[in-house]
Design a protein around this motif. Structure first.
Motif, PDB file in Angstrom:
ATOM      1  N   HIS A  96       3.987   5.625  -7.139  1.00  0.00           N
ATOM      2  CA  HIS A  96       3.471   6.339  -5.847  1.00  0.00           C
ATOM      3  C   HIS A  96       2.212   5.553  -5.385  1.00  0.00           C
ATOM      4  O   HIS A  96       1.714   5.919  -4.607  1.00  0.00           O
ATOM      5  CB  HIS A  96       2.979   7.509  -6.060  1.00  0.00           C
ATOM      6  CG  HIS A  96       4.289   8.579  -6.255  1.00  0.00           C
ATOM      7  ND1 HIS A  96       4.865   9.521  -5.155  1.00  0.00           N
ATOM      8  CD2 HIS A  96       5.086   8.741  -7.340  1.00  0.00           C
ATOM      9  CE1 HIS A  96       6.014   9.996  -5.570  1.00  0.00           C
ATOM     10  NE2 HIS A  96       6.197   9.608  -6.840  1.00  0.00           N
ATOM     11  N   CYS A  97       1.871   4.162  -6.189  1.00  0.00           N
ATOM     12  CA  CYS A  97       1.105   3.301  -5.346  1.00  0.00           C
ATOM     13  C   CYS A  97       1.240   1.813  -5.817  1.00  0.00           C
ATOM     14  O   CYS A  97       1.330   1.859  -6.799  1.00  0.00           O
ATOM     15  CB  CYS A  97      -0.426   4.053  -6.092  1.00  0.00           C
ATOM     16  SG  CYS A  97      -1.772   2.822  -5.453  1.00  0.00           S
ATOM     17  N   PRO A  98       1.171   0.972  -4.634  1.00  0.00           N
ATOM     18  CA  PRO A  98       1.613  -0.310  -4.808  1.00  0.00           C
ATOM     19  C   PRO A  98       0.440  -1.311  -5.478  1.00  0.00           C
ATOM     20  O   PRO A  98       0.265  -2.467  -4.990  1.00  0.00           O
ATOM     21  CB  PRO A  98       2.057  -0.822  -3.274  1.00  0.00           C
ATOM     22  CG  PRO A  98       1.049  -0.037  -2.739  1.00  0.00           C
ATOM     23  CD  PRO A  98       0.908   1.396  -3.282  1.00  0.00           C
ATOM     24  N   THR A 119       7.182   4.695  -3.732  1.00  0.00           N
ATOM     25  CA  THR A 119       6.926   5.464  -2.327  1.00  0.00           C
ATOM     26  C   THR A 119       5.548   5.211  -1.791  1.00  0.00           C
ATOM     27  O   THR A 119       4.417   4.953  -2.357  1.00  0.00           O
ATOM     28  CB  THR A 119       6.921   6.938  -2.622  1.00  0.00           C
ATOM     29  OG1 THR A 119       7.973   7.492  -3.131  1.00  0.00           O
ATOM     30  CG2 THR A 119       6.354   7.633  -1.378  1.00  0.00           C
ATOM     31  N   TYR A 120       5.689   4.361  -0.524  1.00  0.00           N
ATOM     32  CA  TYR A 120       4.370   3.978   0.011  1.00  0.00           C
ATOM     33  C   TYR A 120       4.003   5.041   1.007  1.00  0.00           C
ATOM     34  O   TYR A 120       4.318   4.994   1.922  1.00  0.00           O
ATOM     35  CB  TYR A 120       4.775   2.647   0.742  1.00  0.00           C
ATOM     36  CG  TYR A 120       3.645   1.668   1.400  1.00  0.00           C
ATOM     37  CD1 TYR A 120       3.127   0.991   0.522  1.00  0.00           C
ATOM     38  CD2 TYR A 120       3.413   1.890   2.706  1.00  0.00           C
ATOM     39  CE1 TYR A 120       2.098   0.230   0.986  1.00  0.00           C
ATOM     40  CE2 TYR A 120       2.174   1.434   3.340  1.00  0.00           C
ATOM     41  CZ  TYR A 120       1.532   0.381   2.489  1.00  0.00           C
ATOM     42  OH  TYR A 120       0.467  -0.442   2.877  1.00  0.00           O
ATOM     43  N   HIS A 121       2.629   5.680   0.458  1.00  0.00           N
ATOM     44  CA  HIS A 121       2.022   6.816   1.070  1.00  0.00           C
ATOM     45  C   HIS A 121       1.095   6.566   1.925  1.00  0.00           C
ATOM     46  O   HIS A 121       0.916   7.185   2.923  1.00  0.00           O
ATOM     47  CB  HIS A 121       1.542   7.672  -0.102  1.00  0.00           C
ATOM     48  CG  HIS A 121       2.707   8.556  -0.995  1.00  0.00           C
ATOM     49  ND1 HIS A 121       2.985   9.736  -0.902  1.00  0.00           N
ATOM     50  CD2 HIS A 121       3.070   8.182  -2.138  1.00  0.00           C
ATOM     51  CE1 HIS A 121       3.831  10.065  -1.541  1.00  0.00           C
ATOM     52  NE2 HIS A 121       3.874   9.176  -2.661  1.00  0.00           N
ATOM     53  N   THR A 122       0.157   5.299   1.651  1.00  0.00           N
ATOM     54  CA  THR A 122      -1.036   5.213   2.360  1.00  0.00           C
ATOM     55  C   THR A 122      -0.983   3.936   3.122  1.00  0.00           C
ATOM     56  O   THR A 122      -0.380   2.762   2.985  1.00  0.00           O
ATOM     57  CB  THR A 122      -2.097   5.197   1.231  1.00  0.00           C
ATOM     58  OG1 THR A 122      -2.007   6.349   0.322  1.00  0.00           O
ATOM     59  CG2 THR A 122      -3.566   4.988   1.686  1.00  0.00           C
ATOM     60  N   LYS A 123      -1.666   3.861   4.303  1.00  0.00           N
ATOM     61  CA  LYS A 123      -1.652   2.778   5.130  1.00  0.00           C
ATOM     62  C   LYS A 123      -3.139   1.899   4.547  1.00  0.00           C
ATOM     63  O   LYS A 123      -4.230   1.982   4.880  1.00  0.00           O
ATOM     64  CB  LYS A 123      -2.004   3.041   6.433  1.00  0.00           C
ATOM     65  CG  LYS A 123      -0.917   3.547   7.343  1.00  0.00           C
ATOM     66  CD  LYS A 123      -1.311   3.701   8.681  1.00  0.00           C
ATOM     67  CE  LYS A 123       0.087   4.555   9.392  1.00  0.00           C
ATOM     68  NZ  LYS A 123      -0.089   4.938  10.691  1.00  0.00           N
ATOM     69  N   PHE A 124      -2.811   1.032   3.530  1.00  0.00           N
ATOM     70  CA  PHE A 124      -3.828   0.291   2.803  1.00  0.00           C
ATOM     71  C   PHE A 124      -4.509  -0.757   3.542  1.00  0.00           C
ATOM     72  O   PHE A 124      -5.630  -0.850   3.473  1.00  0.00           O
ATOM     73  CB  PHE A 124      -3.127  -0.350   1.573  1.00  0.00           C
ATOM     74  CG  PHE A 124      -2.840   0.571   0.443  1.00  0.00           C
ATOM     75  CD1 PHE A 124      -3.813   0.724  -0.393  1.00  0.00           C
ATOM     76  CD2 PHE A 124      -1.564   0.994   0.330  1.00  0.00           C
ATOM     77  CE1 PHE A 124      -3.465   1.717  -1.559  1.00  0.00           C
ATOM     78  CE2 PHE A 124      -1.158   1.826  -0.690  1.00  0.00           C
ATOM     79  CZ  PHE A 124      -2.125   2.120  -1.773  1.00  0.00           C
ATOM     80  N   GLU A 125      -4.124  -0.962   4.789  1.00  0.00           N
ATOM     81  CA  GLU A 125      -4.966  -1.911   5.466  1.00  0.00           C
ATOM     82  C   GLU A 125      -6.111  -1.258   6.156  1.00  0.00           C
ATOM     83  O   GLU A 125      -7.087  -2.000   6.358  1.00  0.00           O
ATOM     84  CB  GLU A 125      -4.082  -2.478   6.763  1.00  0.00           C
ATOM     85  CG  GLU A 125      -3.810  -1.430   7.600  1.00  0.00           C
ATOM     86  CD  GLU A 125      -2.317  -0.550   7.673  1.00  0.00           C
ATOM     87  OE1 GLU A 125      -1.795  -0.253   8.493  1.00  0.00           O
ATOM     88  OE2 GLU A 125      -1.947  -0.585   6.474  1.00  0.00           O
ATOM     89  N   TYR A 126      -5.974   0.155   6.345  1.00  0.00           N
ATOM     90  CA  TYR A 126      -7.440   0.784   6.764  1.00  0.00           C
ATOM     91  C   TYR A 126      -8.460   0.597   5.657  1.00  0.00           C
ATOM     92  O   TYR A 126      -9.688   0.258   5.982  1.00  0.00           O
ATOM     93  CB  TYR A 126      -7.049   2.104   6.880  1.00  0.00           C
ATOM     94  CG  TYR A 126      -6.379   2.700   8.359  1.00  0.00           C
ATOM     95  CD1 TYR A 126      -7.415   3.188   9.312  1.00  0.00           C
ATOM     96  CD2 TYR A 126      -4.996   2.407   8.489  1.00  0.00           C
ATOM     97  CE1 TYR A 126      -6.620   3.375  10.367  1.00  0.00           C
ATOM     98  CE2 TYR A 126      -4.431   2.743   9.703  1.00  0.00           C
ATOM     99  CZ  TYR A 126      -5.491   3.204  10.763  1.00  0.00           C
ATOM    100  OH  TYR A 126      -4.748   3.620  12.085  1.00  0.00           O
ATOM    101  N   ASP A 127      -8.033   0.905   4.330  1.00  0.00           N
ATOM    102  CA  ASP A 127      -8.958   0.677   3.281  1.00  0.00           C
ATOM    103  C   ASP A 127      -9.506  -0.525   2.943  1.00  0.00           C
ATOM    104  O   ASP A 127     -10.627  -0.903   2.969  1.00  0.00           O
ATOM    105  CB  ASP A 127      -8.396   1.279   1.834  1.00  0.00           C
ATOM    106  CG  ASP A 127      -8.679   2.927   1.773  1.00  0.00           C
ATOM    107  OD1 ASP A 127      -9.873   3.333   2.208  1.00  0.00           O
ATOM    108  OD2 ASP A 127      -7.696   3.666   1.200  1.00  0.00           O
TER     109      ASP A 127
END
Length: 396
Positions: A96-98, A119-127
Motif C-alpha cells: 500500500h506504499c511504493p 495500491t497507489y493511495h497517495t499523490k506523492f508529488e505533493y509531498d
C-alpha cells in the motif's frame, strides 16, 4: 472463488501512527481474517507499537527513526527480513506504499516470485515537491517510485484521477480502480445525539456547523477553507468551522485564522479516534467542507454520507468522482468565492440540503465488506494470471 488465501498487507507505517492508509489496511486485515482467509501486516518497527491489541500477526522489520506524527523510516535491506516473508508462504503480497514497502517486496521477489499488487493511495508529488527543492533530486525520487510501481504485477488506484499521479511518476501501464469502503454504518441521528457535539463545543442550536476531517496539511486547501469562512463571516453569517485531525499545518492554520479574524468561528478538535464519536460529528454538521486536490479517494466523503451529510468538493478532484452536483453532493470551483457562494445558497435551502444528504447516503455509500470482498475476488484473478504465464527472472 471460495479458496482461502494468505495475504501480506504492507505499508510504510501502521498503528499507533494514524492516517488514512493505515486505516485502510487495518480494515483489510480485520475483514479478511474474520471472514475470508488470513492476512498479516508487514510494516517498519515503531517504538510506540502495541501490536498485542490486534488479533492477527504484525511483522515489523527494522526502522531507523520516526518523524512527524510517528512515521517510521523503514530499513528493509537485511536479507533475513525477505527470507522471513518467503518463509510465511504468502499467496500474494499487497503493498500500500511504493516506497520502503514496495522496495521490500521487490527484495522478496528476488528470492521467490510471489504475485504482488500495489495500491497507489497517495499523490506523492505533493509531498516530494513540498519537501525537496532540488529539481534533480525531485526527479530522482519520481524515478525511484516509478520503478517500484512498475515492479508490481498489478497496480490499483482508489479513483480514476489518481492515474494522473502515476504518470508523473513515469508509470504508463494498466491499472484497476479499487475504491475504498466505509466502516461507519448508515444512521439517522437524533437531535439529541447531534446535541452532544454542540454541548461539547458550546455551539448554540441554531448555528450551522461545517467540518473538515483529515490530516491538517496546508496543501489540502486549508487556506481556501479559511478564506471562504472569512467571506461568510463578512456577509453576516454565523457558523462554526470544525477541523478534525492533526498535522504539520495545524500551527499555520491557527495563525492564519487569527490573522484574518475568524478564530472565534473556528474550532480545532484534534484527532477524534473514537469512531462512534466521529460519526456524531458528521451527523451534527450541515456540510463536510473538503476542497482537497491531494486526496485520491475522499474516504471522508463516504463517511459523511453514512450520516446523510453532504460534501462540498472541488470540481474534477478525486474526492468529487461519482458525485452529481446538487444530487449527491455539491461541486465548486477551487476558490474561496465559489465555496462561500455555494455554502450561502445551500444554507438558504434546507430542503435541498436534506435531500442531497439523503441521496448521498443512498447512492454513494459503500461498505468495507463490499469493497474488500471485491478486492479479495480480484486477488484470485491476479494469482491465476500470475500462474498462467512463465515467470522471467525478476527484473529489478
Amino acid at each position: 472463488m471460495s479458496e482461502k488465501l494468505k495475504i501480506a498487507l504492507g505499508n510504510d507505517s501502521f498503528f499507533p501512527t494514524v492516517d488514512g492508509v493505515n486505516t485502510v489496511i487495518k480494515f483489510y486485515a480485520d475483514y479478511i481474517n474474520r471472514d475470508l482467509g488470513e492476512a498479516v501486516i508487514i510494516t517498519p518497527d515503531n517504538p510506540n507499537k502495541k501490536d498485542y491489541i490486534f488479533p492477527y500477526p504484525v511483522y515489523r522489520y527494522k526502522s531507523l527513526f520516526t518523524f512527524g506524527e510517528g512515521y517510521p523510516v523503514g530499513w528493509p535491506f537485511k536479507r533475513q527480513y525477505a527470507e522471513d516473508i518467503v518463509g510465511m508462504d504468502f499467496d500474494l503480497l499487497h503493498s500500500h506504499c511504493p516506497v520502503a514497502t514496495s522496495y521490500f517486496f521487490r527484495r522478496v521477489n528476488r528470492i521467490k516470485r510471489i504475485p504482488t499488487i500495489l495500491t497507489y493511495h497517495t499523490k506523492f508529488e505533493y509531498d516530494i515537491d513540498a519537501r525537496v527543492k532540488s529539481l534533480a533530486i525531485r526527479q530522482k525520487a519520481y524515478t525511484m517510485i516509478g520503478k517500484d510501481i512498475r515492479c508490481a504485477d498489478e497496480v490499483w488506484v482508489t479513483s480514476q484521477g489518481t492515474a494522473d499521479s502515476l504518470k508523473i511518476m513515469g508509470y504508463e501501464g494498466d491499472y484497476v480502480v479499487m475504491p475504498n469502503g466505509c466502516d461507519l454504518p448508515k444512521i439517522t441521528a437524533t437531535e439529541e445525539e447531534k446535541a452532544i457535539i454542540r454541548r461539547k463545543h458550546q455551539i448554540p442550536a441554531n448555528i450551522p456547523i461545517f467540518i473538515f476531517v483529515g490530516r491538517l496539511m496546508w496543501y489540502k486547501n486549508l487556506r481556501l477553507i479559511a478564506d471562504a469562512m472569512k467571506l461568510l463571516k463578512d456577509r453576516g453569517r454565523d457558523f462554526r468551522m470544525l477541523f478534525l485531525g492533526i498535522g504539520p499545518g495545524e500551527k499555520a492554520l491557527r495563525r492564519y485564522c487569527a490573522k484574518i479574524g475568524i478564530e472565534d468561528k473556528v474550532i480545532l478538535t484534534g484527532m477524534i479516534n473514537n469512531r462512534r464519536e466521529l460519526q456524531l460529528y458528521y451527523a451534527a454538521a450541515e456540510l463536510l467542507i473538503f476542497p482537497s486536490l491531494f486526496d485520491t479517494n475522499g474516504l471522508v466523503v463516504r463517511e459523511a454520507a453514512a450520516s446523510a451529510t453532504p460534501s462540498v468538493l472541488v470540481r474534477d478532484s478525486c474526492a468529487a468522482e461519482g458525485i452529481v452536483d446538487g444530487e449527491t453532493g455539491f461541486i465548486c470551483f477551487e476558490s474561496p468565492h465559489s465555496y462561500a457562494e455555494a455554502i450561502d445558497k445551500i444554507l438558504d435551502n434546507k430542503d435541498l440540503l436534506a435531500r442531497v444528504g439523503q441521496k448521498a447516503q443512498d447512492n454513494i455509500y459503500i461498505s468495507w465488506e463490499e469493497s474488500i470482498r471485491r478486492a479479495y475476488d480480484r486477488y484470485h484473478i491476479v494469482i491465476d494470471n500470475f500462474k498462467s504465464k512463465p515467470q522471467e527472472p525478476y527484473p529489478w
